[in-house]
Write a protein that holds these residues in place. Sequence first.
Motif, PDB file in Angstrom:
ATOM      1  N   LYS A 202       8.596 -24.336  21.469  1.00 58.37           N
ATOM      2  CA  LYS A 202       8.234 -23.076  20.803  1.00 58.37           C
ATOM      3  C   LYS A 202       8.885 -21.913  21.518  1.00 58.37           C
ATOM      4  O   LYS A 202       8.738 -21.751  22.718  1.00 58.37           O
ATOM      5  CB  LYS A 202       6.713 -22.908  20.788  1.00 58.37           C
ATOM      6  N   ASP A 203       9.604 -21.096  20.765  1.00 55.83           N
ATOM      7  CA  ASP A 203      10.276 -19.919  21.307  1.00 55.83           C
ATOM      8  C   ASP A 203       9.706 -18.678  20.626  1.00 55.83           C
ATOM      9  O   ASP A 203       9.651 -18.627  19.396  1.00 55.83           O
ATOM     10  CB  ASP A 203      11.783 -20.022  21.041  1.00 55.83           C
ATOM     11  N   PRO A 204       9.255 -17.660  21.394  1.00 55.22           N
ATOM     12  CA  PRO A 204       8.654 -16.468  20.795  1.00 55.22           C
ATOM     13  C   PRO A 204       9.611 -15.667  19.925  1.00 55.22           C
ATOM     14  O   PRO A 204       9.191 -14.853  19.117  1.00 55.22           O
ATOM     15  CB  PRO A 204       8.206 -15.647  22.019  1.00 55.22           C
ATOM     16  N   ARG A 205      10.912 -15.907  20.077  1.00 56.63           N
ATOM     17  CA  ARG A 205      11.885 -15.143  19.285  1.00 56.63           C
ATOM     18  C   ARG A 205      12.359 -15.887  18.049  1.00 56.63           C
ATOM     19  O   ARG A 205      12.551 -15.297  16.992  1.00 56.63           O
ATOM     20  CB  ARG A 205      13.114 -14.814  20.149  1.00 56.63           C
ATOM     21  N   PHE A 206      12.555 -17.232  18.162  1.00 55.80           N
ATOM     22  CA  PHE A 206      13.189 -17.982  17.083  1.00 55.80           C
ATOM     23  C   PHE A 206      12.306 -19.072  16.476  1.00 55.80           C
ATOM     24  O   PHE A 206      12.749 -19.816  15.607  1.00 55.80           O
ATOM     25  CB  PHE A 206      14.483 -18.632  17.594  1.00 55.80           C
ATOM     26  N   GLY A 207      11.064 -19.177  16.917  1.00 58.49           N
ATOM     27  CA  GLY A 207      10.191 -20.249  16.405  1.00 58.49           C
ATOM     28  C   GLY A 207      10.409 -21.515  17.197  1.00 58.49           C
ATOM     29  O   GLY A 207      10.452 -21.491  18.429  1.00 58.49           O
ATOM     30  N   ASN A 208      10.598 -22.648  16.507  1.00 61.89           N
ATOM     31  CA  ASN A 208      10.862 -23.916  17.189  1.00 61.89           C
ATOM     32  C   ASN A 208      12.351 -24.055  17.499  1.00 61.89           C
ATOM     33  O   ASN A 208      13.202 -23.812  16.634  1.00 61.89           O
ATOM     34  CB  ASN A 208      10.411 -25.099  16.331  1.00 61.89           C
ATOM     35  N   VAL A 209      12.654 -24.438  18.731  1.00 68.74           N
ATOM     36  CA  VAL A 209      14.036 -24.638  19.174  1.00 68.74           C
ATOM     37  C   VAL A 209      14.161 -26.032  19.757  1.00 68.74           C
ATOM     38  O   VAL A 209      13.259 -26.503  20.466  1.00 68.74           O
ATOM     39  CB  VAL A 209      14.426 -23.589  20.249  1.00 68.74           C
TER      40      VAL A 209
END
Length: 229
Positions: A202-209
């Motif tokens: 989970k990435d706060p900028r791009f969602g799931n990475v």
Amino acid sequence: MKVNLPISERQIEGELIKTCSGRELRDELGVTKDYTTWAKAQIKRARLVENRDYLLTQEGEQLPSGTKWRSEYHFSIDAGKHIAMMSGTQRGSEVRDYFLDCEKKAKGIPSVKDPQIAAVIFALTRVDAVEQEQKRQAEELAKIAENVAVIEARTQPENKHFTVMGYANLIGMSVDTRTAATLGKRCASLSRQKGLVIGDVKDPRFGNVHSYHESVLQEIIPMGAKKAA
């Protein structure tokens, strides 16, 4: 109605800053809410930072029953402008204009009666204020990105999985978002060839990475970085 909001100077982080009383600012905006509650709400809403955008003091009032202490917030001129504009009222615009006039006087900008010239001066002043705010926001975003990169680099260390940007940060290599996406596709392809698991982070900028095994990243990133250079 004329704005009557005294401006004073206070030491904030060793620097002499022009400030206004939060209590008087609230009154000028025509707000009737509890002062402390209102002040805290404005600080949160405008994301103000203590000892940079405002100063909090405890001031005493001598009463027959003893000393009554109360919290006082002293906002910088910039913070005051933010709060005034966030009010979304005509009075808020008037208070904002008052702060702008105070800044002009502080900078030695003469008062101009010609409305066209005054409009040009105002526009130039406004552009400068916007540029300063954009610079401040860019610095904050850079700090956030740096913190996220550190977190990414530590993602799933027990099974040696990292995101592309996280691994690049770990080895001290700069990779932009577009390059990271291209390298990610190569990592995904190589992971499938080797039968290695592709993780999700989970990435706060791009969602799931996606995250990839360290061995895959070791093969792909140096090669991709050379091409990018």
